[in-house]
Scaffold this active site. Structure first.
Site, PDB file in Angstrom:
ATOM      1  N   ARG A 133     -28.134  -8.598  26.524  1.00 49.22           N
ATOM      2  CA  ARG A 133     -29.032  -9.748  26.614  1.00 49.22           C
ATOM      3  C   ARG A 133     -30.358  -9.282  27.222  1.00 49.22           C
ATOM      4  O   ARG A 133     -30.379  -8.472  28.154  1.00 49.22           O
ATOM      5  CB  ARG A 133     -28.440 -10.847  27.499  1.00 49.22           C
ATOM      6  CG  ARG A 133     -27.311 -11.650  26.862  1.00 49.22           C
ATOM      7  CD  ARG A 133     -27.766 -12.494  25.681  1.00 49.22           C
ATOM      8  NE  ARG A 133     -26.697 -13.273  25.081  1.00 49.22           N
ATOM      9  CZ  ARG A 133     -25.960 -12.888  24.027  1.00 49.22           C
ATOM     10  NH1 ARG A 133     -26.182 -11.718  23.473  1.00 49.22           N
ATOM     11  NH2 ARG A 133     -25.033 -13.682  23.533  1.00 49.22           N
ATOM     12  N   GLU A 146     -36.665 -14.229  22.980  1.00 49.23           N
ATOM     13  CA  GLU A 146     -36.437 -13.897  21.569  1.00 49.23           C
ATOM     14  C   GLU A 146     -36.924 -15.082  20.753  1.00 49.23           C
ATOM     15  O   GLU A 146     -36.675 -16.224  21.160  1.00 49.23           O
ATOM     16  CB  GLU A 146     -34.942 -13.679  21.310  1.00 49.23           C
ATOM     17  CG  GLU A 146     -34.458 -12.372  21.907  1.00 49.23           C
ATOM     18  CD  GLU A 146     -32.981 -12.086  21.643  1.00 49.23           C
ATOM     19  OE1 GLU A 146     -32.356 -12.826  20.866  1.00 49.23           O
ATOM     20  OE2 GLU A 146     -32.466 -11.128  22.213  1.00 49.23           O
ATOM     21  N   HIS A 172     -32.115  -8.498  17.320  1.00 57.53           N
ATOM     22  CA  HIS A 172     -30.779  -9.009  17.699  1.00 57.53           C
ATOM     23  C   HIS A 172     -29.821  -8.996  16.494  1.00 57.53           C
ATOM     24  O   HIS A 172     -29.343 -10.046  16.060  1.00 57.53           O
ATOM     25  CB  HIS A 172     -30.901 -10.430  18.285  1.00 57.53           C
ATOM     26  CG  HIS A 172     -29.759 -10.785  19.197  1.00 57.53           C
ATOM     27  ND1 HIS A 172     -29.894 -11.563  20.302  1.00 57.53           N
ATOM     28  CD2 HIS A 172     -28.440 -10.470  19.140  1.00 57.53           C
ATOM     29  CE1 HIS A 172     -28.732 -11.722  20.904  1.00 57.53           C
ATOM     30  NE2 HIS A 172     -27.829 -11.057  20.211  1.00 57.53           N
TER      31      HIS A 172
HETATM   32  C1  DGY Z   1     -23.131 -12.393  20.509  1.00 60.94           C
HETATM   33  O1  DGY Z   1     -22.162 -12.568  19.763  1.00 60.94           O
HETATM   34  O2  DGY Z   1     -23.109 -12.682  21.701  1.00 60.94           O
HETATM   35  C2  DGY Z   1     -24.356 -11.841  19.894  1.00 60.94           C
HETATM   36  O3  DGY Z   1     -25.203 -11.293  20.830  1.00 60.94           O
HETATM   37  C3  DGY Z   1     -25.069 -12.939  19.142  1.00 60.94           C
HETATM   38  O4  DGY Z   1     -25.552 -13.872  20.056  1.00 60.94           O
END
Ligand code: DGY
Length: 326
Positions: free
Chosen positions: A236, A265, A284
């Site tokens: 994150r 993001e 991402h």
């Molecule tokens: C997750 O599955 O947590 C990925 O980062 C997508 O948000």
């Protein structure tokens, strides 16, 4: 039971729900305003959520009829899990099925940064590929180097496995708990966070994000890292302080960075990090393979099906919720 799905997901999960006589409410509008999204949530029993919508105390106050939330993600940092548990609301998530895909992206970023791939691609595209120069754009090799993992869980384990197999990297890690499997199978060594910073050639984050971790990688942390260190974040964006990271790479405090997550993001296209030769940013895409997304769709549907039968969700971020119901 009204189940609200706010965005598209692979069809296999939808079919699975239909086969179990469960129908989703799917708005025709792809880009719901916050107000419209909230209206849908207010009339639903269960939310199947794709994306970053926040489920905090104010949300639960505004949607008192919500009985369950199923996230189309493994991460659940957008949910106030304590509040949900207090209200008896299970939070489903989609672990395991994306371990390989997400660790692949960390592995990919590590290599791209170590060989300045972004810079070199831009060079070719910009017509800057000139004669052979034995000193230009030199990368660094990863063989035998030390990989430091913050959060050696399921995704971190897959990353460590690949790094050992491909580059014979030594694994050190910092976690809340020891990972005995990784210690036995991968010869991983538990270290303090300070040791992780000072000893790693590559640091890769695979931990769950909580607000307490905000900016954990800041100026002070980057200054403790090696000057050849590569910083990888596929977890994150909140884990790193972006301006401190920019400064650390620009000044040569660390070698470079590969990010699949940013804060906020999406990252703005004129972000100065995008101009640095030793930085690679991806939008991402950790779980963005057909296989992983189909797996996530299946796991999300299985969570809803279990909930509809008054059974515990097989993949649940707050399993305590079931203890208090007993
Ligand atoms: C997750 O599955 O947590 C990925 O980062 C997508 O948000």
């Amino acid at each position: 039971m009204k189940i609200f799905l706010n965005n598209r997901i692979p069809q296999n999960g939808i079919d699975l729900l239909k086969n179990n006589k469960l129908e989703l409410i799917i708005p025709t509008d792809d880009h719901l305003s916050h107000e419209d999204w909230l209206k849908h949530c207010q009339s639903a029993d269960v939310i199947l959520n794709v994306g970053k919508n926040k489920f905090d105390k104010s949300f639960f106050d505004q949607c008192p009829n919500i009985k369950a939330i199923v996230l189309f993600s493994v991460g659940f940092d957008q949910v106030d899990v304590e509040e949900a548990t207090r209200r008896g609301i299970p939070i489903g998530n989609t672990p395991e099925v994306l371990n390989k895909a997400t660790s692949d992206v960390a592995f990919l970023l590590m290599q791209m940064v170590s060989r300045k791939v972004n810079y070199n691609i831009e060079k070719v595209k910009g017509g800057q590929w000139k004669d052979f120069d034995s000193m230009e754009a030199l990368g660094q090799e990863l063989y035998g180097k030390k990989l430091g993992i913050l959060g050696l869980g399921r995704i971190g384990f897959e990353m460590a496995k690949k790094c050992r197999a491909a580059f014979d990297m030594k694994i050190i890690y910092h976690n809340r708990h020891h990972n005995h499997e990784a210690e036995q199978e991968l010869d991983a060594t538990y270290v303090s966070f300070e040791e992780l910073l000072s000893q790693s050639d590559v640091i890769s984050i695979h931990a769950n994000y909580t607000p307490g971790e905000a900016g954990k990688f800041d100026k002070a942390a980057f200054e403790k890292m090696k000057s050849n260190a590569i910083f990888i974040n596929t977890a994150r964006g909140g884990f790193h302080n972006e301006s401190d990271l920019l400064q650390a790479v620009q000044s040569g405090t660390i070698w470079g960075a590969g990010l699949d997550v940013t804060n906020p993001e999406p990252m703005h296209a004129d972000n100065p990090l995008l101009q640095l030769p030793n930085v690679v940013i991806l939008p991402h895409i950790g779980s963005a393979t057909a296989e992983a997304r189909a797996g996530m769709s299946r796991v999300a549907a299985e969570n809803i099906i279990a909930f509809s039968k008054n059974l515990p969700m097989p993949s649940c971020a707050n399993p305590d919720v079931y203890q208090q119901q007993m």
